[in-house]
Design a protein around this motif. Structure first.
Motif, PDB file in Angstrom:
ATOM      1  N   GLU A  71     151.518  44.678  44.693  1.00 56.41           N
ATOM      2  CA  GLU A  71     151.796  43.509  45.349  1.00 56.41           C
ATOM      3  C   GLU A  71     150.969  42.435  45.385  1.00 56.41           C
ATOM      4  OE1 GLU A  71     155.007  43.288  46.620  1.00 56.41           O
ATOM      5  OE2 GLU A  71     155.400  45.071  45.838  1.00 56.41           O
ATOM      6  N   PRO A  72     151.567  41.057  45.647  1.00 57.79           N
ATOM      7  CA  PRO A  72     150.381  39.999  45.719  1.00 57.79           C
ATOM      8  C   PRO A  72     148.998  40.288  46.579  1.00 57.79           C
ATOM      9  CG  PRO A  72     152.495  39.261  45.939  1.00 57.79           C
ATOM     10  CD  PRO A  72     152.502  40.633  46.013  1.00 57.79           C
ATOM     11  N   TYR A 107     150.350  32.387  33.393  1.00 52.13           N
ATOM     12  CA  TYR A 107     150.248  33.344  34.447  1.00 52.13           C
ATOM     13  C   TYR A 107     149.733  32.511  35.712  1.00 52.13           C
ATOM     14  CZ  TYR A 107     150.488  37.149  31.344  1.00 52.13           C
ATOM     15  OH  TYR A 107     150.664  38.114  30.159  1.00 52.13           O
ATOM     16  N   PRO A 108     150.707  31.818  36.481  1.00 52.31           N
ATOM     17  CA  PRO A 108     150.331  30.811  37.527  1.00 52.31           C
ATOM     18  C   PRO A 108     149.890  31.832  38.846  1.00 52.31           C
ATOM     19  CG  PRO A 108     152.614  30.823  37.083  1.00 52.31           C
ATOM     20  CD  PRO A 108     152.121  31.576  36.079  1.00 52.31           C
ATOM     21  N   GLN A 109     150.527  32.789  39.017  1.00 53.89           N
ATOM     22  CA  GLN A 109     150.132  33.438  40.285  1.00 53.89           C
ATOM     23  C   GLN A 109     148.914  33.946  40.227  1.00 53.89           C
ATOM     24  OE1 GLN A 109     152.949  36.668  41.520  1.00 53.89           O
ATOM     25  NE2 GLN A 109     151.653  37.252  43.259  1.00 53.89           N
ATOM     26  N   LEU A 110     148.405  34.643  38.936  1.00 54.77           N
ATOM     27  CA  LEU A 110     147.245  35.249  38.833  1.00 54.77           C
ATOM     28  C   LEU A 110     146.022  34.133  38.915  1.00 54.77           C
ATOM     29  CD1 LEU A 110     145.142  37.558  37.759  1.00 54.77           C
ATOM     30  CD2 LEU A 110     146.256  36.973  35.317  1.00 54.77           C
ATOM     31  N   GLY A 115     146.238  31.318  40.545  1.00 53.98           N
ATOM     32  CA  GLY A 115     146.182  30.742  41.901  1.00 53.98           C
ATOM     33  C   GLY A 115     145.555  31.711  42.547  1.00 53.98           C
ATOM     34  N   THR A 116     145.535  32.885  42.588  1.00 55.51           N
ATOM     35  CA  THR A 116     145.088  34.036  43.331  1.00 55.51           C
ATOM     36  C   THR A 116     143.265  33.925  42.979  1.00 55.51           C
ATOM     37  OG1 THR A 116     146.778  35.609  43.466  1.00 55.51           O
ATOM     38  CG2 THR A 116     144.711  36.528  43.992  1.00 55.51           C
ATOM     39  N   GLU A 128     145.122  40.631  44.959  1.00 52.86           N
ATOM     40  CA  GLU A 128     144.032  39.888  45.372  1.00 52.86           C
ATOM     41  C   GLU A 128     142.726  40.976  46.011  1.00 52.86           C
ATOM     42  OE1 GLU A 128     143.655  36.416  48.748  1.00 52.86           O
ATOM     43  OE2 GLU A 128     143.952  38.636  49.702  1.00 52.86           O
TER      44      GLU A 128
END
Length: 302
Positions: free
Chosen positions: A136-137, A82-85, A87-88, A141
């Motif tokens: 959404e991102p 889960y790179p986006q998770l 990263g956030t 966040e």
């Protein structure tokens, strides 16, 4: 102000600290009175109650993160998965100047998130696959900043300690109802068999009421801290609206399984009508949370 004294860039909340201290003090008074009653009524049997109390507390406090993860079916997730998770969360932790917690994901269609752990070093932030799929991102966040605020303020540790008296009272009530004090010809034990379950029920209700009042305020405090940290209260408001609306569409059977863990969640696993009717609700109403975020948005000039 973080209860731990460890400073982060999350907005300080003296109201939250004051309420935590007041709640702990009141529950402590009840606990002392309850323990004194047990010692007086149980006589030589009171050490058994003390052992039970200590074991329950150690297990609940020391292993709170592991218990919550297993109960909710969460598994630790790697940055590769889960790179986006990750990263956030990395960005938010850097922004808040706090250690990164472990990251977990629960395969569950109910859109939600929670944080647990006795301190920031043992903390875990978990999201469901339903949440990742729907937000959404920027909305995600906001939710993650809300959960990290709980970690920074040590909300989980305080709520675990505050809720312990209720757990103990519930255990004593069950012992009494199961007949643990029955069958004795001793007059004191006969009185204890009647009085202890009744007092335990009263203590449980009082403890539950105090902790739920604190829980509702800490959710508002986490919303405010998250909105000020990210500078985007409207995105958190959007996430709240979306998550609450989607939870109402989850099958009732799934919601009933999740309800015992409502105090952990970003939003309670209840439909709107049930939430409004809950005297002991763990969360403030959606309307109250959105109203606060609207005021913050005005303050920030957005």
């Amino acid at each position: 102000m973080a209860v731990s004294g460890q400073r982060t860039r999350f907005a300080p909340d003296r109201g939250l600290t004051r309420r935590m201290v007041t709640t702990m003090f009141l529950i402590g008074l009840v606990y002392v009175g309850f323990t004194g009653l047990l010692v007086a009524l149980l006589g030589r049997a009171w050490p058994i109650v003390v052992v039970i109390a200590v074991v329950l507390f150690v297990v609940q406090f020391w292993f709170s993160d592991t218990i919550a993860e297993k109960a909710m079916g969460a598994r630790e997730a790697s940055p590769e998965q889960y790179p986006q998770l990750h990263g956030t969360i990395d960005r938010l932790c850097a922004l808040a100047d706090m250690p990164k917690p472990r990251v977990a994901v629960a395969v569950n269609d109910m859109p939600n998130a929670f944080a647990t752990g006795r301190n920031p070093e043992r903390a875990v932030v978990c999201v469901t696959t339903g949440l990742l799929r729907r937000l959404e991102p920027e909305e995600l966040e906001g939710v993650l900043a809300h959960e990290l605020s709980h970690v920074a303020h040590r909300d989980v540790a305080v709520m675990t300690i505050a809720g312990f008296l209720g757990v103990l009272a519930g255990a004593i009530t069950r012992i009494g109802l199961w007949g643990g004090f029955r069958g004795s010809r001793d007059q004191n034990m006969a009185i204890a068999a009647i009085v202890i379950p009744l007092v335990s029920i009263a203590v449980y209700v009082l403890s539950l009421l105090l902790t739920r009042l604190l829980s509702r305020y800490r959710e508002l405090a986490a919303d405010r801290a998250a909105a000020l940290l990210t500078g985007r209260p409207s995105e958190l408001a959007s996430a709240l609206t979306k998550v609450t609306g989607q939870i109402a569409r989850i099958p009732s059977e799934d919601l009933r399984r999740a309800q015992p863990y409502n105090a952990f969640y970003f939003a309670p696993a209840l439909n709107a009508r049930e939430t409004a009717a809950q005297l002991f609700s763990t969360h403030p109403t959606l309307e109250k949370r959105l109203e606060q975020l609207g005021r913050i948005s005005t303050e920030l000039g957005r």
